[in-house]
Design an enzyme around this catalytic site. Sequence first.
Site, mmCIF file in Angstrom:
data_model
loop_
_atom_site.group_PDB
_atom_site.id
_atom_site.type_symbol
_atom_site.label_atom_id
_atom_site.label_comp_id
_atom_site.label_asym_id
_atom_site.label_seq_id
_atom_site.Cartn_x
_atom_site.Cartn_y
_atom_site.Cartn_z
ATOM 1 C CG LEU A 258 -1.752 1.198 1.511
ATOM 2 C CD1 LEU A 258 -2.886 1.239 0.493
ATOM 3 C CD2 LEU A 258 -2.331 1.187 2.915
ATOM 4 C CB SER B 45 8.215 0.231 7.732
ATOM 5 O OG SER B 45 7.454 1.407 7.619
ATOM 6 C CD GLN B 46 7.350 -2.933 0.686
ATOM 7 O OE1 GLN B 46 8.302 -2.280 0.257
ATOM 8 N NE2 GLN B 46 7.072 -4.130 0.247
ATOM 9 C CB VAL B 47 2.167 -0.103 4.845
ATOM 10 C CG1 VAL B 47 0.749 -0.354 5.305
ATOM 11 C CG2 VAL B 47 2.936 0.676 5.900
ATOM 12 C CG ASP C 50 7.817 11.529 12.279
ATOM 13 O OD1 ASP C 50 8.308 12.477 11.657
ATOM 14 O OD2 ASP C 50 7.875 10.346 11.882
ATOM 15 C CE LYS D 165 5.647 1.843 10.253
ATOM 16 N NZ LYS D 165 5.355 3.133 10.857
ATOM 17 C CB SER E 30 7.274 1.459 -0.295
ATOM 18 O OG SER E 30 8.592 1.115 -0.059
ATOM 19 C CB ALA E 31 7.898 4.858 4.491
ATOM 20 C CB SER E 32 12.811 6.020 4.890
ATOM 21 O OG SER E 32 11.971 6.553 5.870
HETATM 22 N N1 LIG Z 1 -3.411 2.142 9.507
HETATM 23 C C1 LIG Z 1 -3.207 2.532 8.246
HETATM 24 N N2 LIG Z 1 -4.232 2.582 7.354
HETATM 25 C C2 LIG Z 1 -4.026 2.990 6.089
HETATM 26 N N3 LIG Z 1 -2.836 3.360 5.598
HETATM 27 C C3 LIG Z 1 -1.769 3.343 6.412
HETATM 28 C C4 LIG Z 1 -1.886 2.923 7.773
HETATM 29 N N4 LIG Z 1 -0.677 2.996 8.343
HETATM 30 C C5 LIG Z 1 0.167 3.443 7.397
HETATM 31 N N5 LIG Z 1 -0.470 3.653 6.240
HETATM 32 C C6 LIG Z 1 0.134 4.143 4.983
HETATM 33 O O1 LIG Z 1 1.499 3.799 4.951
HETATM 34 C C7 LIG Z 1 2.313 4.977 4.855
HETATM 35 C C8 LIG Z 1 3.615 4.771 5.621
HETATM 36 O O2 LIG Z 1 3.308 4.491 6.977
HETATM 37 P P1 LIG Z 1 4.194 5.065 8.170
HETATM 38 O O3 LIG Z 1 4.254 6.542 8.048
HETATM 39 O O4 LIG Z 1 3.654 4.524 9.422
HETATM 40 O O5 LIG Z 1 5.598 4.414 7.798
HETATM 41 P P2 LIG Z 1 7.082 4.890 8.150
HETATM 42 O O6 LIG Z 1 8.053 3.894 7.616
HETATM 43 O O7 LIG Z 1 7.157 5.146 9.590
HETATM 44 O O8 LIG Z 1 7.220 6.220 7.316
HETATM 45 P P3 LIG Z 1 7.967 7.550 7.673
HETATM 46 O O9 LIG Z 1 8.593 7.413 9.019
HETATM 47 O O10 LIG Z 1 8.946 7.739 6.583
HETATM 48 O O11 LIG Z 1 6.858 8.545 7.671
HETATM 49 C C9 LIG Z 1 1.429 6.111 5.378
HETATM 50 O O12 LIG Z 1 1.787 7.345 4.829
HETATM 51 C C10 LIG Z 1 0.045 5.665 4.918
HETATM 52 O O13 LIG Z 1 -0.159 6.027 3.565
#
Ligand SMILES: Nc1ncnc2c1ncn2[C@@H]1O[C@H](COP(=O)(O)OP(=O)(O)OP(=O)(O)O)[C@@H](O)[C@H]1O
Length: 549
Positions: A129, A135-137, A287, A152, A131-133
């Site tokens: 759904l 983690s991936q969701v 954050d 996640k 993909s961030a730095s």
């Molecule tokens: N509970 C959720 N329902 C729907 N979408 C979600 C949910 N949690 C995360 N996402 C999607 O996944 C993306 C990345 O999630 P998150 O910000 O938690 O990851 P991260 O790796 O911590 O990213 P970063 O620290 O770079 O912001 C979010 O911007 C959102 O689009």
Amino acid sequence: MTIASIRRGYQVIKTVLHYGLDELLPSKKTPWYFSLLRHSFFWLRNQHKDKPSAQRLKLAMQELGPVYIKLGQMLSTRRDLLNDEWAEELAMLQDRVPPFDSALAREAIEAELKAPIESLFDNFDETPLASASISQVHTANLKENGAEVVLKVLRPNVEAQVQADLQLMCQAASFLERLLGEGNRLRPAEVIEDYRTTILGELNLNLEALNAIKLRNNFLDSDALYVPYVYEDYCYSRLMVMERVYGIPVSDVEALRAQGTNLKLLAERGVELFFTQVFRDNFFHADMHPGNIFISREHPDNPFYIGMDCGIMGTLNDVDKRYLAENFLAFFNRDYQRIAQLYIESGWVSENTDVLAFEQAVKVVCEPMFNKPLDEISFGHVLLELFRTARQFDIVVQPQLVLLEKTLLYIEGLGRQLYPQLDLWSTAKPFLEQWMSEQVGPKAIFDKVKMKSPYWAEKLPEFPELIYDNLKVGRKLLGTQQQMLDKYLKFQHKAHKSNYFLITSAVLLICGTLLLNQDATLWPSYICLTAGIVLWFTGWRSRPKNRKF
Ligand SMILES: Nc1ncnc2c1ncn2[C@@H]1O[C@H](COP(=O)(O)OP(=O)(O)OP(=O)(O)O)[C@@H](O)[C@H]1O
């Protein structure tokens, strides 16, 4: 140093030279091996000469990957360290990271669950759904109740990459610190230490899950914030499972307008949320960036925020909170002397600070703000400018306050983006005033007594015994003190007696010697000398010997 970190070091140096960032260092001070390094890679050097340095730094960080991107994002909020051009350029860093192989995601999830995904989830979507730095969701449905959830999962090997990058960053920071010398405004080692704490916190999804649960519980009855439900039984250090939520990204103002969202109410709720998290709960989301905040789709006339990614949360101690609230109130009452006093009382600046000079500096910062209409005054900028001023007076940097300042700046920016006429002060003032009266008014005293009463009730039966013991100890102590006093008085008495004999003997000896030199009869001189000698012996023998009491 491992092979991986040497390889990474080489990559970093290459990128630094490629973007000509070495030119930002003071060339006179750089050691010989640095010049050698520069010249050995001469073909790489500064292929982006035409671009401004801030832009080159942004490009280099983008190329170096997630850890540097996050560092850049964090630096962009440190306007007390960077000038506006640099901060604005770094704020544009986006961590749009290509997704990693879903087979690897599956492997990592199953390793944490210690079971195949299909035994616990239905409809696991192999396409991520987001993909961030870090983690991936992925989306799925929970087998036990069919609920829509997101999984996640940390990127494979991300911990080792972060550690290797952090190690290099720490070494580079201490090198830079030595190079720039004492008293430099940019304090690389301090910045990296701050970043280290932040990013290491984000690597533990168990911690993030606990933070999300706490924040959710704090706002369970709120119409301003919704935090997705966390399925605690499925959370591990590298995996977190939570309710899937749908919303409009807060940055998509057009979409919010299109659905008729009440943007004024939304902006005011943002400010209210900030103050509630800081002052009521002492637990704030630190954050805040557009990727972590969504807005509800239903009931656009009564919109609420959806908060995600609770990896970085901030807290303030009671003293900081109280001084901060008083600071804001003093600012709006234009009481600059009070602001200066508060900075000193709270220990944010040294006790030896010249209050008058500091007050004058505070006035220079705050007064121009009042030439603006109230709806243009920025709390965040006031705080930022005050910290900048305090830096000249040797402020002790408080990481928790830096986090708060960053969050406040973001909230304000967001509020004004949603509703440009937002009057922060009228939204925040009643809240702060009520909080202050709860802290110092009679109700606060009553509440504190009430809070302590179970402890006192528990200790009450021990009171008679404690009183008896104390009296016993006191009597013993008094007895000992009396003995010491007696000894001291005896010592004093002996010392006086001995001094009396010694002084009289000295007078007699001097008189005897003077009389001896006269031509008159000698016997008075003999009497004086004999009496002097006898008294000297008596005085010497009667002197007190033991000085211990
Ligand atoms: N509970 C959720 N329902 C729907 N979408 C979600 C949910 N949690 C995360 N996402 C999607 O996944 C993306 C990345 O999630 P998150 O910000 O938690 O990851 P991260 O790796 O911590 O990213 P970063 O620290 O770079 O912001 C979010 O911007 C959102 O689009």
